[in-house]
Design an enzyme around this catalytic site. Structure first.
Site, PDB file in Angstrom:
ATOM      1  CG  HIS A   1      -0.258   0.307   2.499  1.00 54.52           C
ATOM      2  ND1 HIS A   1       0.460  -0.648   3.158  1.00 54.52           N
ATOM      3  CD2 HIS A   1      -0.151   1.435   3.239  1.00 54.52           C
ATOM      4  CE1 HIS A   1       0.980  -0.125   4.262  1.00 54.52           C
ATOM      5  NE2 HIS A   1       0.619   1.141   4.335  1.00 54.52           N
TER       6      HIS A   1
HETATM    7  C1  UD1 Z   1      -2.337   5.157   6.053  1.00 57.06           C
HETATM    8  C2  UD1 Z   1      -1.035   5.629   6.702  1.00 57.06           C
HETATM    9  C3  UD1 Z   1       0.032   4.564   6.578  1.00 57.06           C
HETATM   10  C4  UD1 Z   1      -0.472   3.232   7.100  1.00 57.06           C
HETATM   11  C5  UD1 Z   1      -1.748   2.869   6.360  1.00 57.06           C
HETATM   12  C6  UD1 Z   1      -2.325   1.548   6.788  1.00 57.06           C
HETATM   13  C7  UD1 Z   1      -0.588   8.065   6.609  1.00 57.06           C
HETATM   14  C8  UD1 Z   1       0.213   9.109   5.962  1.00 57.06           C
HETATM   15  N1  UD1 Z   1      -0.517   6.831   6.047  1.00 57.06           N
HETATM   16  O1  UD1 Z   1      -2.113   5.047   4.652  1.00 57.06           O
HETATM   17  O2  UD1 Z   1       1.166   4.951   7.336  1.00 57.06           O
HETATM   18  O3  UD1 Z   1       0.509   2.236   6.911  1.00 57.06           O
HETATM   19  O4  UD1 Z   1      -2.712   3.906   6.606  1.00 57.06           O
HETATM   20  O5  UD1 Z   1      -3.455   1.249   6.052  1.00 57.06           O
HETATM   21  O6  UD1 Z   1      -1.238   8.335   7.601  1.00 57.06           O
HETATM   22  N2  UD1 Z   1      -9.706   4.169   2.217  1.00 57.06           N
HETATM   23  C9  UD1 Z   1     -10.871   3.457   2.232  1.00 57.06           C
HETATM   24  N3  UD1 Z   1     -11.403   3.110   3.447  1.00 57.06           N
HETATM   25  C10 UD1 Z   1     -10.828   3.456   4.612  1.00 57.06           C
HETATM   26  C11 UD1 Z   1      -9.643   4.215   4.580  1.00 57.06           C
HETATM   27  C12 UD1 Z   1      -9.085   4.534   3.379  1.00 57.06           C
HETATM   28  O7  UD1 Z   1     -11.433   3.114   1.217  1.00 57.06           O
HETATM   29  O8  UD1 Z   1     -11.363   3.111   5.677  1.00 57.06           O
HETATM   30  C13 UD1 Z   1      -9.089   4.505   0.932  1.00 57.06           C
HETATM   31  C14 UD1 Z   1      -9.405   5.879   0.459  1.00 57.06           C
HETATM   32  O9  UD1 Z   1      -9.597   5.806  -0.907  1.00 57.06           O
HETATM   33  C15 UD1 Z   1      -8.166   6.663   0.754  1.00 57.06           C
HETATM   34  C16 UD1 Z   1      -7.082   5.608   0.619  1.00 57.06           C
HETATM   35  O10 UD1 Z   1      -7.689   4.385   1.055  1.00 57.06           O
HETATM   36  O11 UD1 Z   1      -7.997   7.706  -0.124  1.00 57.06           O
HETATM   37  C17 UD1 Z   1      -5.873   5.867   1.442  1.00 57.06           C
HETATM   38  O12 UD1 Z   1      -6.207   6.020   2.817  1.00 57.06           O
HETATM   39  P1  UD1 Z   1      -5.303   6.966   3.768  1.00 57.06           P
HETATM   40  O13 UD1 Z   1      -5.742   6.848   5.165  1.00 57.06           O
HETATM   41  O14 UD1 Z   1      -5.221   8.328   3.219  1.00 57.06           O
HETATM   42  O15 UD1 Z   1      -3.854   6.398   3.646  1.00 57.06           O
HETATM   43  P2  UD1 Z   1      -3.337   4.919   3.636  1.00 57.06           P
HETATM   44  O16 UD1 Z   1      -2.772   4.659   2.303  1.00 57.06           O
HETATM   45  O17 UD1 Z   1      -4.327   3.964   4.186  1.00 57.06           O
END
Ligand code: UD1
Length: 373
Positions: free
Chosen positions: A219
């Site tokens: 990821h």
């Molecule tokens: C975040 C953390 C990362 C951690 C990871 C674990 C930061 C900078 N990054 O990255 O350190 O290892 O979480 O997962 O804080 N989304 C969903 N459902 C959810 C949450 C997210 O669909 O419940 C999707 C959304 O499209 C979102 C994308 O995942 O845009 C990324 O989510 P985000 O929390 O921004 O960052 P992660 O890549 O998950």
């Protein structure tokens, strides 16, 4: 800063701590510390969920499986750019701190919520406690590295999981009395749940209960956001799966990138929805090898003694390489295949690092008592 109750406007003898949980990797660290704090009359805890992760499978299922109580405040920030997400957490957390008037704010890990809430606490002159402090990849292109550096620079109490954390903080000029080696809270959760995880039916559901298999997670923005890089990793996994079936629970961000880039898995590479904690732990413990770019999984595989190939050029958790089962495999086709051949020749064995013993929460509690009382 040493905080004494006599310095505070509170006349109650209870120390009020806000614990912050924001994203999936936070939940397994918050569970044992919340349990330890709740069982000690010295502390009153307020649990805040920022809502950085919000889907049931990324958040709700972890609260249920790990027995974390319903948050007292849910900030529902959701997704967004780094600036939007960080700013939104700060805007919504600030009034909570004002209303609750805690003695301290405890943050874990390195996600945007971690940094945002530590900033809010310190700007209000409230003690910030960082659990999992001092880890450094020395790669400032990683968003998490910025979060780590900022959070550590402003936190009053820095609780570290491995010696490199202490060394990095000392080099950055942090005074030694602020740093405490407590071990690894995530391993507390792993040990507490291993028995339950063994009873999961996920291996038979996915058809791997009788055969060796590998487990994949990806990821990191550096691996999945660039379509060329994602394609290179997929092509490599498609080659590796000629040797062994690979299970790949796909993070939502990776799922979106896979759909955009049109990469296709070979027959042996099985893509699934993200899994809950117990199912994933069950698969990790049964797998022959894990290929990942996660930070936490590098630690969990070391605790389980399962070989891990980390699809990155660096790690902020060097103890998993020095003592554990982790190998840095890089993220290019040639480097991953060469690490894969190394694994086939001789799977790496390791030992469990000091204080990754299931008792880290108790040590956190002792440090917090000494700090506040
Ligand atoms: C975040 C953390 C990362 C951690 C990871 C674990 C930061 C900078 N990054 O990255 O350190 O290892 O979480 O997962 O804080 N989304 C969903 N459902 C959810 C949450 C997210 O669909 O419940 C999707 C959304 O499209 C979102 C994308 O995942 O845009 C990324 O989510 P985000 O929390 O921004 O960052 P992660 O890549 O998950």
């Amino acid at each position: 800063m040493h905080c004494s109750l006599s310095d505070t406007p509170f006349d109650s003898m209870s120390i009020k701590l806000i614990c912050v949980a924001g994203a999936r990797p936070n939940f397994m660290k918050v569970a044992p510390i919340m349990r330890a704090l709740s069982g000690d009359p010295t502390f009153t805890t307020v649990l805040v969920h920022t809502g950085q992760h919000y889907d049931d499978i990324m958040s709700g299922s972890f609260f249920r499986e790990l027995g974390i109580r319903t948050p007292d405040h849910h900030l529902s920030v959701g997704s967004g750019s780094h600036a939007e997400q960080t700013a939104e957490v700060m805007k919504r957390f600030d009034p909570v701190v004002e209303a609750e008037q805690p003695h301290g704010v405890l943050v874990v890990g390195d996600v945007n919520s971690t940094m945002a809430c530590a900033l809010v606490a310190r700007k209000r002159q409230i003690a910030a406690i960082h659990v999992e402090a001092g880890l450094r990849s020395f790669d400032r292109n990683m968003p998490e590295e910025i979060n780590r550096v900022v959070t550590d620079a402003i936190s009053d109490l820095l609780l570290v999981t491995e010696e490199s954390g202490r060394e990095n903080l000392l080099k950055e000029g942090v005074s030694p009395e602020r740093i405490h080696m407590v071990g690894n809270l995530m391993i507390d959760t792993l040990m507490a749940n291993m028995e339950r995880a063994r009873h999961s039916a996920i291996a038979s559901t996915l058809g791997v209960d009788r055969s060796p298999f590998g487990l994949v997670t990806l990821h990191r923005p550096s691996n999945v956001d660039d379509p060329g890089q994602l394609r290179e990793i997929f092509e490599t996994l498609n080659l590796i799966t000629r040797n062994i079936p690979l299970l790949f629970p796909v993070h939502p961000r990776t799922k979106a990138r896979i759909e955009e880039s049109g990469v296709a898995p070979a027959e042996g590479l099985l893509l699934t929805e993200p899994l809950g904690y117990l199912d994933f732990l069950c698969l990790m413990a049964r797998s022959s090898v894990v290929l990942t770019d996660s930070g936490g999984i590098q630690e969990e595989t070391t605790a389980l003694g399962v070989p891990c190939l980390t699809l990155r050029d660096n790690t902020e958790r060097p103890i998993t390489i020095e003592q554990g089962t982790n190998t840095l495999a890089g993220a290019s086709k040639s480097s991953i295949l060469s690490a894969w051949e190394g694994f086939l020749r001789q799977p790496k064995r390791g030992r469990v690092p000091p204080l990754w013993d299931g008792l880290a929460a108790g040590r956190c509690l002792s440090v917090l008592k000494t700090f506040f009382i």
